[in-house]
Design a protein around this motif. Sequence first.
Motif, PDB file in Angstrom:
ATOM      1  N   GLU A 176       0.865  -1.189   0.000  1.00  0.00           N
ATOM      2  CA  GLU A 176       0.000   0.000   0.000  1.00  0.00           C
ATOM      3  C   GLU A 176       0.896   1.232   0.000  1.00  0.00           C
ATOM      4  O   GLU A 176       2.115   1.136   0.227  1.00  0.00           O
ATOM      5  CB  GLU A 176      -0.894   0.008   1.236  1.00  0.00           C
ATOM      6  N   PRO A 177       0.337   2.405  -0.277  1.00  0.00           N
ATOM      7  CA  PRO A 177       1.143   3.628  -0.247  1.00  0.00           C
ATOM      8  C   PRO A 177       1.848   3.800   1.101  1.00  0.00           C
ATOM      9  O   PRO A 177       1.290   3.513   2.157  1.00  0.00           O
ATOM     10  CB  PRO A 177       0.107   4.733  -0.473  1.00  0.00           C
ATOM     11  N   GLY A 178       3.101   4.249   1.024  1.00  0.00           N
ATOM     12  CA  GLY A 178       3.901   4.474   2.222  1.00  0.00           C
ATOM     13  C   GLY A 178       4.830   3.335   2.570  1.00  0.00           C
ATOM     14  O   GLY A 178       5.788   3.519   3.329  1.00  0.00           O
ATOM     15  N   THR A 188       7.860   0.842   2.006  1.00  0.00           N
ATOM     16  CA  THR A 188       9.088   0.869   1.217  1.00  0.00           C
ATOM     17  C   THR A 188       9.252  -0.448   0.473  1.00  0.00           C
ATOM     18  O   THR A 188       8.761  -1.502   0.903  1.00  0.00           O
ATOM     19  CB  THR A 188      10.329   1.100   2.088  1.00  0.00           C
ATOM     20  N   GLY A 194       4.068   5.575  -3.709  1.00  0.00           N
ATOM     21  CA  GLY A 194       3.211   6.749  -3.702  1.00  0.00           C
ATOM     22  C   GLY A 194       1.788   6.400  -4.078  1.00  0.00           C
ATOM     23  O   GLY A 194       1.499   5.308  -4.570  1.00  0.00           O
ATOM     24  N   GLN A 195       0.880   7.344  -3.885  1.00  0.00           N
ATOM     25  CA  GLN A 195      -0.540   7.121  -4.125  1.00  0.00           C
ATOM     26  C   GLN A 195      -0.856   6.803  -5.587  1.00  0.00           C
ATOM     27  O   GLN A 195      -1.869   6.165  -5.881  1.00  0.00           O
ATOM     28  CB  GLN A 195      -1.329   8.354  -3.697  1.00  0.00           C
ATOM     29  N   LYS A 201       9.570   4.734  -1.122  1.00  0.00           N
ATOM     30  CA  LYS A 201       8.225   4.446  -0.609  1.00  0.00           C
ATOM     31  C   LYS A 201       7.217   4.521  -1.752  1.00  0.00           C
ATOM     32  O   LYS A 201       7.319   5.373  -2.631  1.00  0.00           O
ATOM     33  CB  LYS A 201       7.826   5.468   0.461  1.00  0.00           C
TER      34      LYS A 201
END
Length: 259
Positions: free
Chosen positions: A34-36, A38, A90-91, A88
Amino acid sequence: MNKVVIKTAQEADLMRESGRLLAQVFAMLDDFIEPGVTTMAINDRVEAFITAELNARPASKGQYDYPYALNTSINEVICHGMPSEQKKLGQRDIINVDITLEKDGFIADSSKMYVMPDATPIARKLVDVTYQAMWQGIRMVRPGARLGDIGHAIQQHAERFGFSVVREYCGHGIGREMHEEPQVLHYGLPDTGLVLREGMTFTIEPMINQGTEKTKTKRDGWTVITRDKKLSAQFEHTVLVTADGVEVLTLREGEQIPA
């Protein structure tokens, strides 16, 4: 050229088990990516799951001196993206996670795209078409068919939607070794190439680009990106040629070969 290795019934059973375990790795990742997050966290989670939970080995680690358990290829990265503590998700990102697993001497290889919540419509279309193209290729597999039939089906589907097929990287035979004969191109002409026989095992893993098929390798010697920096997507399964068709050894829950 080395000879294509035909798997015995016992060897096919061992490859089924490697493929079944590898499908479990992706099932675990479905709730993790998911976003965030790494890309190194993805790597570490997969390595721990394969070794501790599945009592198997991430076959990519140490292969050709590669230091990690998997490849993480984001957006314009076509293949061989290296995990990083700094990167990381991103959206808007799309990411391919490519994993190999060895159990009892036999290797399975598979990859899957993950699409973040705010990915663009063109990114989502590219991912969908790439997934469909892989299945178009898999549907061609049966004794007596030829490798060119697979490549042609993939190429026709991708180009119908205005996308391009990467030429420099291809599928491959697999078994006791990660890379065996034959090479499986994702483009080509029908009724050309090697004739398929029962007991062959190989990967089908089309890399489809939004723009040009031309590639560029970054300075790390691993990461391959699109020359025009547009998006790329990939899906991969390991397959077995059966007496009357094909078996997808790395099939994930909810997947089936299109009619």
